[in-house]
Write a protein that holds these residues in place. Sequence first.
Motif, PDB file in Angstrom:
ATOM      1  N   PRO A 197      29.280  52.313 -20.955  1.00 33.04           N
ATOM      2  CA  PRO A 197      29.635  52.095 -19.552  1.00 33.04           C
ATOM      3  C   PRO A 197      28.823  50.959 -18.939  1.00 33.04           C
ATOM      4  N   ILE A 198      29.450  50.268 -18.020  1.00 35.22           N
ATOM      5  CA  ILE A 198      28.771  49.238 -17.243  1.00 35.22           C
ATOM      6  C   ILE A 198      28.348  49.881 -15.930  1.00 35.22           C
ATOM      7  N   GLU A 199      27.102  49.721 -15.553  1.00 26.17           N
ATOM      8  CA  GLU A 199      26.608  50.346 -14.333  1.00 26.17           C
ATOM      9  C   GLU A 199      26.387  49.297 -13.253  1.00 26.17           C
ATOM     10  N   LEU A 200      27.046  49.509 -12.119  1.00 28.98           N
ATOM     11  CA  LEU A 200      26.895  48.646 -10.951  1.00 28.98           C
ATOM     12  C   LEU A 200      26.094  49.400  -9.899  1.00 28.98           C
ATOM     13  N   SER A 201      25.040  48.795  -9.418  1.00 24.06           N
ATOM     14  CA  SER A 201      24.194  49.443  -8.416  1.00 24.06           C
ATOM     15  C   SER A 201      24.211  48.648  -7.118  1.00 24.06           C
ATOM     16  N   GLY A 212      41.308  55.188   2.030  1.00 25.05           N
ATOM     17  CA  GLY A 212      40.146  54.416   2.449  1.00 25.05           C
ATOM     18  C   GLY A 212      39.313  54.073   1.234  1.00 25.05           C
ATOM     19  N   THR A 213      38.505  53.050   1.328  1.00 28.92           N
ATOM     20  CA  THR A 213      37.660  52.654   0.200  1.00 28.92           C
ATOM     21  C   THR A 213      36.193  52.844   0.550  1.00 28.92           C
ATOM     22  N   LEU A 214      35.389  53.030  -0.490  1.00 24.71           N
ATOM     23  CA  LEU A 214      33.941  53.025  -0.325  1.00 24.71           C
ATOM     24  C   LEU A 214      33.475  51.630  -0.704  1.00 24.71           C
ATOM     25  N   ASP A 215      32.881  50.930   0.253  1.00 22.65           N
ATOM     26  CA  ASP A 215      32.428  49.562   0.014  1.00 22.65           C
ATOM     27  C   ASP A 215      30.945  49.561  -0.347  1.00 22.65           C
ATOM     28  N   ILE A 216      30.619  48.839  -1.410  1.00 27.78           N
ATOM     29  CA  ILE A 216      29.244  48.795  -1.906  1.00 27.78           C
ATOM     30  C   ILE A 216      28.798  47.343  -2.031  1.00 27.78           C
ATOM     31  N   LYS A 217      27.705  47.019  -1.370  1.00 27.12           N
ATOM     32  CA  LYS A 217      27.106  45.686  -1.506  1.00 27.12           C
ATOM     33  C   LYS A 217      26.195  45.718  -2.727  1.00 27.12           C
ATOM     34  N   LEU A 218      26.515  44.907  -3.716  1.00 31.15           N
ATOM     35  CA  LEU A 218      25.829  44.976  -5.001  1.00 31.15           C
ATOM     36  C   LEU A 218      24.432  44.373  -4.958  1.00 31.15           C
ATOM     37  N   ASP A 219      23.553  44.970  -5.769  1.00 35.92           N
ATOM     38  CA  ASP A 219      22.237  44.380  -5.977  1.00 35.92           C
ATOM     39  C   ASP A 219      22.403  43.063  -6.728  1.00 35.92           C
ATOM     40  N   GLU A 220      21.408  42.233  -6.645  1.00 34.08           N
ATOM     41  CA  GLU A 220      21.477  40.936  -7.325  1.00 34.08           C
ATOM     42  C   GLU A 220      21.682  41.109  -8.824  1.00 34.08           C
ATOM     43  N   GLY A 221      21.061  42.141  -9.400  1.00 29.76           N
ATOM     44  CA  GLY A 221      21.180  42.357 -10.837  1.00 29.76           C
ATOM     45  C   GLY A 221      22.561  42.791 -11.288  1.00 29.76           C
ATOM     46  N   SER A 222      23.416  43.233 -10.351  1.00 30.61           N
ATOM     47  CA  SER A 222      24.767  43.674 -10.700  1.00 30.61           C
ATOM     48  C   SER A 222      25.825  42.606 -10.453  1.00 30.61           C
ATOM     49  N   ALA A 272      36.367  54.242 -13.206  1.00 32.11           N
ATOM     50  CA  ALA A 272      34.932  54.388 -12.992  1.00 32.11           C
ATOM     51  C   ALA A 272      34.595  55.820 -12.614  1.00 32.11           C
ATOM     52  N   LYS A 273      33.297  56.076 -12.508  1.00 31.74           N
ATOM     53  CA  LYS A 273      32.802  57.352 -12.001  1.00 31.74           C
ATOM     54  C   LYS A 273      31.638  57.079 -11.068  1.00 31.74           C
ATOM     55  N   ILE A 274      31.570  57.858  -9.998  1.00 31.43           N
ATOM     56  CA  ILE A 274      30.422  57.804  -9.105  1.00 31.43           C
ATOM     57  C   ILE A 274      29.990  59.249  -8.896  1.00 31.43           C
ATOM     58  N   GLY A 275      28.801  59.573  -9.363  1.00 33.13           N
ATOM     59  CA  GLY A 275      28.415  60.975  -9.444  1.00 33.13           C
ATOM     60  C   GLY A 275      29.319  61.657 -10.455  1.00 33.13           C
ATOM     61  N   LYS A 276      29.921  62.775 -10.069  1.00 33.23           N
ATOM     62  CA  LYS A 276      30.874  63.459 -10.946  1.00 33.23           C
ATOM     63  C   LYS A 276      32.313  63.166 -10.551  1.00 33.23           C
ATOM     64  N   ASN A 277      32.490  62.256  -9.607  1.00 32.24           N
ATOM     65  CA  ASN A 277      33.818  61.963  -9.078  1.00 32.24           C
ATOM     66  C   ASN A 277      34.512  60.852  -9.858  1.00 32.24           C
ATOM     67  N   GLY A 313      27.764  62.823   0.541  1.00 25.78           N
ATOM     68  CA  GLY A 313      26.786  62.761   1.623  1.00 25.78           C
ATOM     69  C   GLY A 313      26.227  61.362   1.822  1.00 25.78           C
ATOM     70  N   LEU A 314      27.094  60.362   1.751  1.00 28.45           N
ATOM     71  CA  LEU A 314      26.653  58.968   1.842  1.00 28.45           C
ATOM     72  C   LEU A 314      26.781  58.435   3.265  1.00 28.45           C
ATOM     73  N   ARG A 315      25.965  57.453   3.563  1.00 21.23           N
ATOM     74  CA  ARG A 315      26.061  56.723   4.826  1.00 21.23           C
ATOM     75  C   ARG A 315      25.624  55.288   4.566  1.00 21.23           C
ATOM     76  N   ASP A 316      25.785  54.432   5.545  1.00 22.65           N
ATOM     77  CA  ASP A 316      25.369  53.048   5.360  1.00 22.65           C
ATOM     78  C   ASP A 316      23.901  52.998   4.936  1.00 22.65           C
ATOM     79  N   GLY A 317      23.639  52.219   3.893  1.00 22.86           N
ATOM     80  CA  GLY A 317      22.275  52.105   3.387  1.00 22.86           C
ATOM     81  C   GLY A 317      21.983  53.014   2.210  1.00 22.86           C
ATOM     82  N   SER A 318      22.875  53.982   1.932  1.00 18.05           N
ATOM     83  CA  SER A 318      22.664  54.873   0.781  1.00 18.05           C
ATOM     84  C   SER A 318      22.740  54.073  -0.514  1.00 18.05           C
ATOM     85  N   ARG A 319      21.859  54.418  -1.448  1.00 18.45           N
ATOM     86  CA  ARG A 319      21.846  53.760  -2.749  1.00 18.45           C
ATOM     87  C   ARG A 319      22.779  54.510  -3.703  1.00 18.45           C
ATOM     88  N   VAL A 320      23.625  53.770  -4.424  1.00 17.18           N
ATOM     89  CA  VAL A 320      24.572  54.393  -5.348  1.00 17.18           C
ATOM     90  C   VAL A 320      24.656  53.585  -6.638  1.00 17.18           C
TER      91      VAL A 320
END
Length: 235
Positions: free
Chosen positions: A107-111, A145-155, A188-193, A222-229
Amino acid sequence: MEIYKRDEEHRVAGGVMDPESLMVLMALAKEIRGAGEAEITLRQLSDRLGVSKQTASRRLQDLEESGMIRRITAPGGQKVGITPKGFAALRSLHRELSTILQTKPQPIELSGTVITGLGEGGYYLSQEGYLKQFQEMLGFRPYPGTLDIKLDEGSLGLREMLFRMPMEEVKGFRTEEREFGPVKFVRAKIGKNAAAVIFPARTHHSDVVELIAPVNLRKSLGLRDGSRVTVRVIA
């Protein structure tokens, strides 16, 4: 050139086949199949390999000298057969390729960090033209609706790699109001989803990825803006 040729002959005779000789051996195997041997001219072989007749002749000589093939002169050409040593080399290649191709992809992991998007995801995912196709292909009906994630530089490099890879795609469609473009996606999977990372046709290079899932991921996890995923993608 003579030094290069002697070096190739040494490597073939020593049991380490260079890629060019291996390609010739595979081409001969396709011609011979279960017949034991087959008639083939240098012109036919050079055309199949996309090389000159001189190069094809040299490759046959290399293989013959290394004991991979046998040649018999025939009217209008030559008969070529693959020796037990040649078949052993092909079986070895087959085993190696089988091992490679049967290996389960990692798997490829995007953080990154959860952010609030522009709200377009809810609009697009309310369109039955998309919902029906996603349900058929993914096995779930996406939450509108979508869950939007701003990627870390490493991803960022991994996202770029995903964007360039072959992906599954839902087709575009037209309604009375407007036209909707195709959307590519990877599972993909995020958690068990179960989820999918989507790449709408309008998407270009970006540091944000959009996820769809059968549930509201913010509430479910239980996510909100700023949560790490971390999103695990099987490409």
